[in-house]
Design a protein around this motif. Structure first.
Motif, PDB file in Angstrom:
ATOM      1  N   HIS A  67       0.726  -1.173   0.171  1.00  0.00           N
ATOM      2  CA  HIS A  67      -0.084  -0.089   0.073  1.00  0.00           C
ATOM      3  C   HIS A  67       0.968   1.273   0.002  1.00  0.00           C
ATOM      4  CE1 HIS A  67      -3.283   2.785   1.382  1.00  0.00           C
ATOM      5  NE2 HIS A  67      -2.494   3.283   1.899  1.00  0.00           N
ATOM      6  N   ARG A  68       1.980   1.277   0.632  1.00  0.00           N
ATOM      7  CA  ARG A  68       2.731   2.618   1.099  1.00  0.00           C
ATOM      8  C   ARG A  68       3.824   2.557   0.070  1.00  0.00           C
ATOM      9  NH1 ARG A  68       2.513   5.155   5.679  1.00  0.00           N
ATOM     10  NH2 ARG A  68       4.645   5.706   5.647  1.00  0.00           N
ATOM     11  N   GLU A  69       4.264   3.711  -0.493  1.00  0.00           N
ATOM     12  CA  GLU A  69       5.418   3.998  -1.386  1.00  0.00           C
ATOM     13  C   GLU A  69       6.835   3.369  -0.467  1.00  0.00           C
ATOM     14  OE1 GLU A  69       2.959   6.073  -0.897  1.00  0.00           O
ATOM     15  OE2 GLU A  69       2.558   7.090  -2.821  1.00  0.00           O
ATOM     16  N   ASP A  70       7.097   3.598   0.560  1.00  0.00           N
ATOM     17  CA  ASP A  70       8.070   3.259   1.341  1.00  0.00           C
ATOM     18  C   ASP A  70       8.303   1.760   1.747  1.00  0.00           C
ATOM     19  OD1 ASP A  70       6.328   3.018   3.477  1.00  0.00           O
ATOM     20  OD2 ASP A  70       7.290   4.337   4.879  1.00  0.00           O
ATOM     21  N   VAL A  71       7.301   0.938   1.192  1.00  0.00           N
ATOM     22  CA  VAL A  71       7.420  -0.645   1.081  1.00  0.00           C
ATOM     23  C   VAL A  71       7.912  -0.825  -0.166  1.00  0.00           C
ATOM     24  CG1 VAL A  71       6.003  -2.793   1.222  1.00  0.00           C
ATOM     25  CG2 VAL A  71       5.487  -0.786   2.858  1.00  0.00           C
ATOM     26  N   TRP A  72       7.554  -0.284  -1.094  1.00  0.00           N
ATOM     27  CA  TRP A  72       8.142  -0.500  -2.448  1.00  0.00           C
ATOM     28  C   TRP A  72       9.541  -0.091  -2.613  1.00  0.00           C
ATOM     29  CZ3 TRP A  72       6.016  -3.293  -6.534  1.00  0.00           C
ATOM     30  CH2 TRP A  72       4.700  -3.476  -6.592  1.00  0.00           C
ATOM     31  N   ASP A  73       9.923   1.149  -2.326  1.00  0.00           N
ATOM     32  CA  ASP A  73      10.961   1.783  -2.756  1.00  0.00           C
ATOM     33  C   ASP A  73      11.948   2.221  -1.562  1.00  0.00           C
ATOM     34  OD1 ASP A  73      12.933   3.407  -3.844  1.00  0.00           O
ATOM     35  OD2 ASP A  73      11.505   4.691  -5.013  1.00  0.00           O
ATOM     36  N   PRO A  74      13.159   1.888  -1.564  1.00  0.00           N
ATOM     37  CA  PRO A  74      14.050   2.196  -0.447  1.00  0.00           C
ATOM     38  C   PRO A  74      14.515   3.657  -0.349  1.00  0.00           C
ATOM     39  CG  PRO A  74      14.966   0.170  -1.737  1.00  0.00           C
ATOM     40  CD  PRO A  74      13.768   0.748  -2.404  1.00  0.00           C
ATOM     41  N   THR A  75      14.325   4.299  -1.566  1.00  0.00           N
ATOM     42  CA  THR A  75      14.744   5.560  -1.800  1.00  0.00           C
ATOM     43  C   THR A  75      13.495   6.759  -1.786  1.00  0.00           C
ATOM     44  OG1 THR A  75      14.449   5.914  -4.151  1.00  0.00           O
ATOM     45  CG2 THR A  75      16.492   4.774  -3.391  1.00  0.00           C
ATOM     46  N   LYS A  97      11.249   9.462  -0.389  1.00  0.00           N
ATOM     47  CA  LYS A  97      11.456  10.229   0.776  1.00  0.00           C
ATOM     48  C   LYS A  97      12.341  10.128   1.661  1.00  0.00           C
ATOM     49  CE  LYS A  97       6.891  12.402  -0.417  1.00  0.00           C
ATOM     50  NZ  LYS A  97       5.722  13.044   0.048  1.00  0.00           N
ATOM     51  N   ALA A  98      13.493   9.652   1.351  1.00  0.00           N
ATOM     52  CA  ALA A  98      14.501   9.128   2.343  1.00  0.00           C
ATOM     53  C   ALA A  98      14.922  10.226   3.456  1.00  0.00           C
ATOM     54  CB  ALA A  98      15.854   8.871   1.587  1.00  0.00           C
ATOM     55  N   ASP A  99      14.896   9.739   4.450  1.00  0.00           N
ATOM     56  CA  ASP A  99      15.342  10.617   5.751  1.00  0.00           C
ATOM     57  C   ASP A  99      14.292  11.707   5.916  1.00  0.00           C
ATOM     58  OD1 ASP A  99      18.044   9.234   6.133  1.00  0.00           O
ATOM     59  OD2 ASP A  99      18.642  10.629   4.334  1.00  0.00           O
ATOM     60  N   THR A 100      13.162  11.236   5.629  1.00  0.00           N
ATOM     61  CA  THR A 100      11.793  12.258   6.150  1.00  0.00           C
ATOM     62  C   THR A 100      11.059  11.498   7.040  1.00  0.00           C
ATOM     63  OG1 THR A 100      10.464  11.574   4.492  1.00  0.00           O
ATOM     64  CG2 THR A 100      12.107  13.282   3.834  1.00  0.00           C
ATOM     65  N   LYS A 101      10.201  12.172   7.801  1.00  0.00           N
ATOM     66  CA  LYS A 101       9.210  11.566   8.808  1.00  0.00           C
ATOM     67  C   LYS A 101       7.970  11.106   8.098  1.00  0.00           C
ATOM     68  CE  LYS A 101      10.007  15.068  12.354  1.00  0.00           C
ATOM     69  NZ  LYS A 101       9.560  16.259  13.255  1.00  0.00           N
TER      70      LYS A 101
END
Length: 327
Positions: free
Chosen positions: A276-284, A286-290
């Motif tokens: 569902h979430r972008e940060d599950v798919w992609d390690p990069t 919005k890196a280093d953001t809340k």
């Protein structure tokens, strides 16, 4: 002599494999229900996995432009609203809803014509496999039964997240996939059970692996018909429930699947409900953001599962996938 011939044959097979043409995947990201913001990320990641691995190429059936926007829920009278101002809001909403209904009918006709062109069997039968990346709703395939027969005849089928929230009324699709979306609650961190740690799809998943995502409750699921990969023995949102809710769901003694694979006729099916979430798919992403709730390592593990699942479904890799392994 036998040893020499065996080694020569193995070397020949290895060489031919190295120069084999990559498989062809068709990635479908059309939605007629909810549309996830992570779809563009998913499209990018799947293309990168194919390019970096050399295992497959990717073509897309993208969502066509011009979908009308639903006006949402009707207005609720607020403390600052007069009868006259609230009546104006209601009239504006009614007009917007009527316009949406008219436009949406035209949009439905557009989707039907678009899919009749893009998903015609004679146009897609040369693909080795199909990916439903966060699809939703009735996709308006011109021959949905024919599509299922393609999978049964030996093609690969891979679906992520809301691929299970697709084609609900069409039981042929649900039976092929192995389960369907029922509902979900708030996003939550889970530590899924690793049912098949030696399987090619999950061998990169470390023991104790955790992920934060929207966790689906799946129905129409039969443990005996799939090879379980990831799952939960308790409701994913148990810690967020009150005592009454906890007692109710605990009494159900229900199993909550997260990921599985299965043979379907001569074809293979892999499903992973995460994504569902972008940060599950992609390690990069919005890196280093809340906004990130998953570390790059978690996303990397997800990508490794997806790549391995695609290769297994395409029969590029083998693994014991006997159904009924979930206790």
């Amino acid at each position: 002599m036998i040893t020499r011939l065996t080694l020569l044959l193995a070397a020949t097979l290895s060489l031919s494999s190295a120069f084999a043409e990559p498989k062809k995947l068709l990635v479908v990201t059309v939605t007629t229900g909810f549309r996830h913001s992570s779809i563009e990320t998913a499209e990018k990641v799947i293309a990168e996995l194919g390019q970096k691995s050399g295992a497959f190429t990717v073509d897309y059936v993208h969502h066509p432009e011009g979908q009308p926007k639903n006006p949402g829920k009707p207005p609720v009278k607020g403390p600052k609203d007069t009868d006259e101002s609230f009546k104006g809001k209601q009239e504006a909403y009614s007009a917007a809803l009527a316009k949406f209904n008219e436009d949406n009918k035209a949009w439905g006709d557009k989707i039907k014509a678009y899919m009749a062109d893009k998903m015609a069997l004679d146009k897609i039968k040369h693909y080795d496999g199909f990916v439903f990346a966060n699809t939703t709703g009735d996709l308006q395939f011109p021959d949905r039964e024919g599509f299922i027969k393609l999978i049964e005849g030996g093609k690969a089928f891979i679906a992520m997240h809301s691929g299970s929230d697709t084609y609900h009324p069409f039981r042929g699709y649900i039976d092929m996939l192995g389960g369907e979306f029922e509902t979900h609650k708030a996003q939550v961190e889970i530590q899924p059970i690793l049912h098949s740690p030696g399987h090619i799809i999950t061998k990169s998943v470390p023991q104790g692996w955790k992920v934060f995502d929207e966790i689906y409750i799946i129905k129409s699921f039969d443990k005996a018909k799939v090879h379980g990969l990831l799952g939960l023995d308790s409701h994913p949102n148990l810690s967020q429930m009150n005592d009454e809710e906890k007692a109710k769901v605990t009494a159900e003694k229900r199993y909550y699947p997260v990921s599985w694979c299965k043979e379907y006729g001569a074809g293979r099916v892999y499903y992973n409900s995460l994504g569902h979430r972008e940060d599950v798919w992609d390690p990069t992403w919005k890196a280093d953001t809340k906004e990130r709730r998953n570390s790059p390592e978690i996303a990397q593990t997800y990508q490794e599962m997806i790549l391995a699942g695609i290769k297994w479904a395409l029969k590029l890799d083998e693994a014991v996938s006997t159904p009924g392994n979930i206790p």
